[in-house]
Each structure stands twice: as structure tokens, then as C-alpha cells.
Design a protein around this motif. Structure first.
Motif, PDB file in Angstrom:
ATOM      1  N   SER A 242      -3.538  50.058 -31.516  1.00  0.00           N
ATOM      2  CA  SER A 242      -3.673  48.821 -32.293  1.00  0.00           C
ATOM      3  C   SER A 242      -3.214  47.606 -31.495  1.00  0.00           C
ATOM      4  CB  SER A 242      -2.867  48.917 -33.591  1.00  0.00           C
ATOM      5  OG  SER A 242      -1.490  49.127 -33.324  1.00  0.00           O
ATOM      6  N   GLU A 243      -2.199  47.802 -30.639  1.00  0.00           N
ATOM      7  CA  GLU A 243      -1.702  46.700 -29.830  1.00  0.00           C
ATOM      8  C   GLU A 243      -2.750  46.268 -28.812  1.00  0.00           C
ATOM      9  OE1 GLU A 243       3.071  47.863 -30.022  1.00  0.00           O
ATOM     10  OE2 GLU A 243       1.845  48.524 -28.328  1.00  0.00           O
ATOM     11  N   ALA A 244      -3.437  47.242 -28.240  1.00  0.00           N
ATOM     12  CA  ALA A 244      -4.468  46.928 -27.245  1.00  0.00           C
ATOM     13  C   ALA A 244      -5.673  46.252 -27.897  1.00  0.00           C
ATOM     14  CB  ALA A 244      -4.895  48.192 -26.510  1.00  0.00           C
ATOM     15  N   LEU A 245      -6.121  46.784 -29.026  1.00  0.00           N
ATOM     16  CA  LEU A 245      -7.321  46.244 -29.665  1.00  0.00           C
ATOM     17  C   LEU A 245      -7.120  44.809 -30.150  1.00  0.00           C
ATOM     18  CD1 LEU A 245      -8.673  49.289 -31.741  1.00  0.00           C
ATOM     19  CD2 LEU A 245      -9.277  48.542 -29.435  1.00  0.00           C
ATOM     20  N   LYS A 246      -5.893  44.462 -30.523  1.00  0.00           N
ATOM     21  CA  LYS A 246      -5.629  43.112 -31.040  1.00  0.00           C
ATOM     22  C   LYS A 246      -5.134  42.142 -29.966  1.00  0.00           C
ATOM     23  CE  LYS A 246      -4.406  44.874 -35.634  1.00  0.00           C
ATOM     24  NZ  LYS A 246      -3.301  45.024 -36.630  1.00  0.00           N
ATOM     25  N   ALA A 247      -5.007  42.619 -28.733  1.00  0.00           N
ATOM     26  CA  ALA A 247      -4.447  41.785 -27.663  1.00  0.00           C
ATOM     27  C   ALA A 247      -5.304  40.546 -27.405  1.00  0.00           C
ATOM     28  CB  ALA A 247      -4.310  42.601 -26.382  1.00  0.00           C
ATOM     29  N   GLU A 248      -4.642  39.407 -27.242  1.00  0.00           N
ATOM     30  CA  GLU A 248      -5.322  38.150 -26.947  1.00  0.00           C
ATOM     31  C   GLU A 248      -4.906  37.661 -25.563  1.00  0.00           C
ATOM     32  OE1 GLU A 248      -4.804  35.225 -29.985  1.00  0.00           O
ATOM     33  OE2 GLU A 248      -5.070  36.664 -31.636  1.00  0.00           O
ATOM     34  N   TRP A 249      -5.781  36.857 -24.962  1.00  0.00           N
ATOM     35  CA  TRP A 249      -5.469  36.333 -23.635  1.00  0.00           C
ATOM     36  C   TRP A 249      -4.220  35.458 -23.662  1.00  0.00           C
ATOM     37  CZ3 TRP A 249      -7.128  38.418 -19.444  1.00  0.00           C
ATOM     38  CH2 TRP A 249      -8.353  39.086 -19.431  1.00  0.00           C
ATOM     39  N   SER A 250      -3.961  34.820 -24.793  1.00  0.00           N
ATOM     40  CA  SER A 250      -2.771  33.967 -24.903  1.00  0.00           C
ATOM     41  C   SER A 250      -1.480  34.786 -24.881  1.00  0.00           C
ATOM     42  CB  SER A 250      -2.833  33.140 -26.190  1.00  0.00           C
ATOM     43  OG  SER A 250      -2.908  33.990 -27.336  1.00  0.00           O
ATOM     44  N   ASP A 251      -1.610  36.111 -25.073  1.00  0.00           N
ATOM     45  CA  ASP A 251      -0.433  36.990 -25.034  1.00  0.00           C
ATOM     46  C   ASP A 251      -0.053  37.391 -23.609  1.00  0.00           C
ATOM     47  OD1 ASP A 251      -0.386  37.015 -27.844  1.00  0.00           O
ATOM     48  OD2 ASP A 251      -1.752  38.738 -27.922  1.00  0.00           O
ATOM     49  N   ILE A 252      -0.950  37.129 -22.669  1.00  0.00           N
ATOM     50  CA  ILE A 252      -0.729  37.552 -21.282  1.00  0.00           C
ATOM     51  C   ILE A 252      -0.133  36.412 -20.468  1.00  0.00           C
ATOM     52  CG2 ILE A 252      -1.785  38.493 -19.200  1.00  0.00           C
ATOM     53  CD1 ILE A 252      -1.911  40.385 -21.603  1.00  0.00           C
ATOM     54  N   ASP A 253       0.996  36.696 -19.833  1.00  0.00           N
ATOM     55  CA  ASP A 253       1.617  35.728 -18.924  1.00  0.00           C
ATOM     56  C   ASP A 253       1.463  36.279 -17.500  1.00  0.00           C
ATOM     57  OD1 ASP A 253       3.336  34.189 -17.336  1.00  0.00           O
ATOM     58  OD2 ASP A 253       4.683  33.792 -19.020  1.00  0.00           O
ATOM     59  N   PHE A 254       0.466  35.753 -16.788  1.00  0.00           N
ATOM     60  CA  PHE A 254       0.183  36.259 -15.442  1.00  0.00           C
ATOM     61  C   PHE A 254       1.329  35.978 -14.475  1.00  0.00           C
ATOM     62  CE2 PHE A 254      -4.133  36.307 -17.121  1.00  0.00           C
ATOM     63  CZ  PHE A 254      -4.654  37.460 -16.543  1.00  0.00           C
ATOM     64  N   ASP A 255       1.984  34.840 -14.643  1.00  0.00           N
ATOM     65  CA  ASP A 255       3.066  34.476 -13.719  1.00  0.00           C
ATOM     66  C   ASP A 255       4.259  35.418 -13.876  1.00  0.00           C
ATOM     67  OD1 ASP A 255       1.599  32.358 -12.691  1.00  0.00           O
ATOM     68  OD2 ASP A 255       2.348  30.955 -14.212  1.00  0.00           O
ATOM     69  N   ARG A 256       4.637  35.685 -15.110  1.00  0.00           N
ATOM     70  CA  ARG A 256       5.795  36.551 -15.364  1.00  0.00           C
ATOM     71  C   ARG A 256       5.415  38.023 -15.464  1.00  0.00           C
ATOM     72  NH1 ARG A 256       9.381  33.143 -19.832  1.00  0.00           N
ATOM     73  NH2 ARG A 256       9.676  31.271 -18.546  1.00  0.00           N
ATOM     74  N   ARG A 257       4.104  38.277 -15.416  1.00  0.00           N
ATOM     75  CA  ARG A 257       3.595  39.652 -15.482  1.00  0.00           C
ATOM     76  C   ARG A 257       4.093  40.367 -16.741  1.00  0.00           C
ATOM     77  NH1 ARG A 257       3.043  42.186  -9.528  1.00  0.00           N
ATOM     78  NH2 ARG A 257       2.852  44.038 -10.845  1.00  0.00           N
ATOM     79  N   THR A 258       3.863  39.721 -17.881  1.00  0.00           N
ATOM     80  CA  THR A 258       4.254  40.306 -19.170  1.00  0.00           C
ATOM     81  C   THR A 258       3.113  40.180 -20.171  1.00  0.00           C
ATOM     82  OG1 THR A 258       5.250  38.212 -19.899  1.00  0.00           O
ATOM     83  CG2 THR A 258       6.722  39.845 -18.910  1.00  0.00           C
ATOM     84  N   TRP A 259       3.084  41.148 -21.052  1.00  0.00           N
ATOM     85  CA  TRP A 259       2.127  41.174 -22.172  1.00  0.00           C
ATOM     86  C   TRP A 259       2.964  41.107 -23.447  1.00  0.00           C
ATOM     87  CZ3 TRP A 259      -1.205  46.171 -23.309  1.00  0.00           C
ATOM     88  CH2 TRP A 259      -1.887  46.013 -24.527  1.00  0.00           C
ATOM     89  N   ARG A 260       2.803  40.053 -24.189  1.00  0.00           N
ATOM     90  CA  ARG A 260       3.572  39.855 -25.416  1.00  0.00           C
ATOM     91  C   ARG A 260       2.838  40.475 -26.602  1.00  0.00           C
ATOM     92  NH1 ARG A 260       3.888  36.023 -29.684  1.00  0.00           N
ATOM     93  NH2 ARG A 260       6.012  35.760 -30.472  1.00  0.00           N
ATOM     94  N   ILE A 261       3.510  41.390 -27.300  1.00  0.00           N
ATOM     95  CA  ILE A 261       2.989  41.935 -28.552  1.00  0.00           C
ATOM     96  C   ILE A 261       3.628  41.111 -29.677  1.00  0.00           C
ATOM     97  CG2 ILE A 261       2.706  44.004 -29.969  1.00  0.00           C
ATOM     98  CD1 ILE A 261       1.479  44.274 -27.200  1.00  0.00           C
ATOM     99  N   PRO A 262       2.880  40.227 -30.328  1.00  0.00           N
ATOM    100  CA  PRO A 262       3.479  39.311 -31.307  1.00  0.00           C
ATOM    101  C   PRO A 262       4.247  40.013 -32.415  1.00  0.00           C
ATOM    102  CG  PRO A 262       1.236  38.660 -30.804  1.00  0.00           C
ATOM    103  CD  PRO A 262       1.444  40.005 -30.178  1.00  0.00           C
ATOM    104  N   VAL A 263       3.643  41.067 -32.962  1.00  0.00           N
ATOM    105  CA  VAL A 263       4.311  41.823 -34.025  1.00  0.00           C
ATOM    106  C   VAL A 263       4.180  43.302 -33.701  1.00  0.00           C
ATOM    107  CG1 VAL A 263       4.511  42.281 -36.480  1.00  0.00           C
ATOM    108  CG2 VAL A 263       3.725  40.039 -35.708  1.00  0.00           C
ATOM    109  N   ALA A 264       5.244  43.888 -33.179  1.00  0.00           N
ATOM    110  CA  ALA A 264       5.231  45.314 -32.844  1.00  0.00           C
ATOM    111  C   ALA A 264       5.488  46.144 -34.091  1.00  0.00           C
ATOM    112  CB  ALA A 264       6.293  45.596 -31.777  1.00  0.00           C
TER     113      ALA A 264
END
Length: 391
Positions: A242-264
Motif C-alpha cells: 500500500s505504501e508503494a502504490l500510494k507513493a507520490e513524487w513529492s514524498d521523495i527527497d533525492f538530496d537526502r535519499r529518503t522516501w517519506r511515508i506520510p501515514v504509516a
């Protein structure tokens, strides 16, 4: 004062000019008969409350019972009042108790839909199993036996113990809330007396390197062009489907190399560190994002997240000869790879987003195997100790 008889009760009438008149029985203390100008007649018990005020407590209509019955009921009611029991209050409290359906619609669902991610699951369980069985029952009339009957029916219909347990757990939560909210008539939780069925479904399916290659080859030829990228993301990050299917580009921080899951799953945000392979995959996805969707794995037809990818996944896993592998097993596999790479359970806990280490402890046996492998580094001592040497 009048010694009531059935004849008296039948023939007595309200004096002209009065709306009603009370007649007092000479045999039973407190028994009165109210006669109204409309012709209606009702038996009451007159009793003083704690403050000394005289109150009338209804027994019944005179036409419905005999004088003898009225006297018996009056004596019973008077004894209750002397002991501090107020039947009127008891009746009012009973009338205030909602049915299970009313409590569900008016209290529970509005509450859980305001915060709970799995509220839709609760609604499904309620509609399909609990409301048909308990909907018309008053909340304080539901017993542990009622709940056990629902569970037994689920098992007879082929449900797994874990599925049946979800009903018990849901009811425990609902009754716990009803007590917290002081819902009328609810003083105990009937579901807490129902034991959960034993469950042995901690399936741990780990893929070998060869199986991973077969699986990835199969998803790469799927008609769902996004499937191979979704599977790759799950393998590389241990994220939930579910986290992958709902992932948005705004959740990805390329500089910090992190993927933010807004609501885990915990209800709070969590951050997934992005390894080199995942960074490469994301850059490829970014270049291929021709439809300009805000989602990483958007359905090209709707430009929104997939509702389900089960059909394409099921086809691919069978094609790979791995019909028993679930998408969630890719998360288990991620944990297995970490443990076998000698990462600590603490690190695995953080990477998987587990809020409690006991959830991660299911992989402890893998750590044990790794420790045994490490311990085998002492094998050079075998010759010195003459272990395994024929004497």
C-alpha cells in the motif's frame, strides 16, 4: 380512604368539576387509584423520596389487573423503593441503551472514520458479519455466547482462525469505547470473555537468489508495465504494498535519499532510506514519467494509484513457478537479506518501520543462524582440539 374491591374499581368515577381524583386503599399502604374525568383509571404507589417529596410510581391501568394483583404489585414496588431502587429510573436507563446497529451508526463509525486507516475494513466486517447477527440486539443484551456463536459460524464457513479473531478484536474495541464513553447500560465488555482462537499463520517465505531472478523475469513480461518496478521497489526497500502504490513524487527527497511515508501503519509518518539501487530505479522512473502523474506507479489509464495489482501479480508468480509467494513476502525477504548481511535487529526494526522490537523478533532465528555461521570461524581450532580426528 377506601377498601378497594374489583366492583369499586370498575364503578368509581371522577367527581364533577374535577379533572382527576386519587382514592387511597385501606389495606395496602401507599396504594392509590387515580380516576380521571376522561374515564381512565390507574393504580399507583405513593412514596416519599429522600427529600420528603411525595411521588407517584405507576403500577398499571385498572382495567388491566385485579385489585388483588394491584396490591401484590404495590407491595413489591414499595419494598423496592424503600431499598433505594427506583424502577422508573431503571426503565429510563433501559430505554437509553442503544441497539448494536444504533451504536455502530451513531457513535462508532463516525469516530473511527475520523482517524483510523483501516476504518473501511471495520465497516466491511460489521456489514458482512456483525450487524446481521447483532444489529437488532440492545447493546447491554449482547453476551459472550452471542459472540462465540458468530465466531463458530465463521469457522464453519471456512474462515481461518485469524480472520475469525478479527471479529472478536473489533467487538472488544467497540465495547471498550462504549464503556469509555459511558454508554447507558454498558458496565462490562462481553467480548473480553471470548478467547482468541490459536493462530499459527506466521508464514515466512524467503526467496533464494535464483527464485528472485525467476520472479523478476516474470514480472518484467507482465501486461502491467508498472508491475516490475513496483516489485523491484518492494524488494529493495521492504516497503508495504500500500505504501508503494500510494507513493507520490513529492514524498521523495533525492538530496537526502529518503522516501517519506506520510501515514504509516502506526498512524505516523516514517522515512525509508533509499539505497543505491532504489535511487537508480527512481531516476529511471522519473525519466519515464511521460504522463506527468504525481504518483510513482500511476495506472496509465486513470493516472491514479492502482486499486489492485493482484491479478497481474498472481499471473506472474505462477509463471515463475512461485504460486505460494505473496507480495508481503518481499518485505520478509528484505528483512532476511538484512539479517544475513549481519545487520542488527535494531537496524531491521528501523528499516521496516516497526514501532515495537517484538514485531521484528520474528526474524531473530535468522540472526541466530548468522551467529552460528560467525561462530564457525573457530573451525581452525578443530585440528588443535583434535575434534573429528580418528584416534
Amino acid at each position: 380512604m377506601q377498601n378497594f374491591t374489583d366492583r369499586f374499581a370498575k364503578t368509581v368515577s371522577c367527581p364533577k368539576g374535577m379533572k382527576k381524583k386519587l382514592f387511597t386503599d385501606g389495606k395496602v399502604r401507599g396504594l392509590v387509584l387515580e380516576v380521571r374525568d376522561t374515564g381512565g383509571k390507574t393504580y399507583y404507589v405513593r412514596h416519599a423520596d429522600d427529600r420528603g417529596s411525595q411521588k407517584l410510581h405507576k403500577i398499571a391501568r385498572a382495567e388491566d389487573i385485579s385489585v388483588s394483583d394491584a396490591r401484590k404489585l404495590a407491595e413489591q414496588l414499595r419494598r423496592q423503593l424503600i431499598m433505594g431502587e427506583d424502577p422508573k429510573s431503571v426503565k429510563a436507563a433501559k430505554r437509553a441503551v442503544p441497539t448494536f446497529a444504533e451504536f455502530t451508526a451513531d457513535k462508532y463509525l463516525p469516530y473511527v472514520f475520523s482517524y483510523k486507516k483501516s476504518a473501511d475494513t471495520d465497516l466491511s466486517l460489521l456489514k458482512n458479519h456483525l450487524l446481521p447477527a447483532l444489529g437488532r440486539k440492545w447493546l447491554d443484551d449482547i453476551t459472550p455466547e452471542d459472540i462465540e456463536g458468530i465466531i463458530k459460524k465463521r469457522i464453519r464457513n471456512g474462515a481461518a482462525p485469524a480472520s475469525a479473531n478479527r471479529l472478536t478484536i473489533l467487538l472488544r474495541y467497540m465495547f471498550s469505547l462504549s464503556m469509555k464513553w459511558k454508554i447507558a447500560g454498558i458496565k462490562e465488555n462481553p467480548a473480553s470473555a471470548v478467547e482468541l482462537l490459536p493462530v499459527n499463520n506466521q508464514i515466512e517465505r524467503f526467496l533464494t537468489d535464483e527464485e528472485t531472478q525467476r520472479l523478476y523475469k516474470a514480472v518484467s513480461t507482465s501486461q502491467n508495465k508498472n508491475l516490475k518496478d513496483i516489485v523491484a521497489a518492494l524488494i529493495l526497500t521492504g516497503a508495504r504494498k500500500s505504501e508503494a502504490l500510494k507513493a507520490e513524487w513529492s514524498d521523495i527527497d533525492f538530496d537526502r535519499r529518503t522516501w517519506r511515508i506520510p501515514v504509516a501503519k502506526s498512524g505516523k509518518p516514517r522515512y525509508i532510506p533509499l539505497n543505491d539501487q532504489m535511487m537508480t530505479l527512481l531516476k529511471e522512473l522519473e525519466e519515464r514519467n511521460k504522463i506527468g502523474s504525481k504518483y510513482l506507479f500511476a495506472n496509465p489509464k486513470t493516472r491514479k494509484p492502482y486499486v489492485s495489482i493482484f491479478r497481474s501479480w498472481d499471473t506472474a508468480r505462477k509463471q515463475a513457478g512461485l504460486p505460494d509467494v505473496r507480495l508481503h513476502d518481499l518485505r520478509h525477504n528484505f528483512a532476511s537479506l538484512l539479517i544475513n548481511s549481519k545487520r542488527s535487529l535494531y537496524e531491521v526494526q528501523k528499516l521496516l518501520g516497526h514501532t515495537q522490537v517484538k514485531t521484528t523478533m520474528r526474524y531473530a532465528h535468522l540472526a541466530h543462524e548468522t551467529l552460528i555461521d560467525a561462530s564457525n570461524a573457530t573451525s581452525r581450532l578443530s585440528g588443535i582440539l583434535e575434534i573429528g580426528v580418528s584416534k
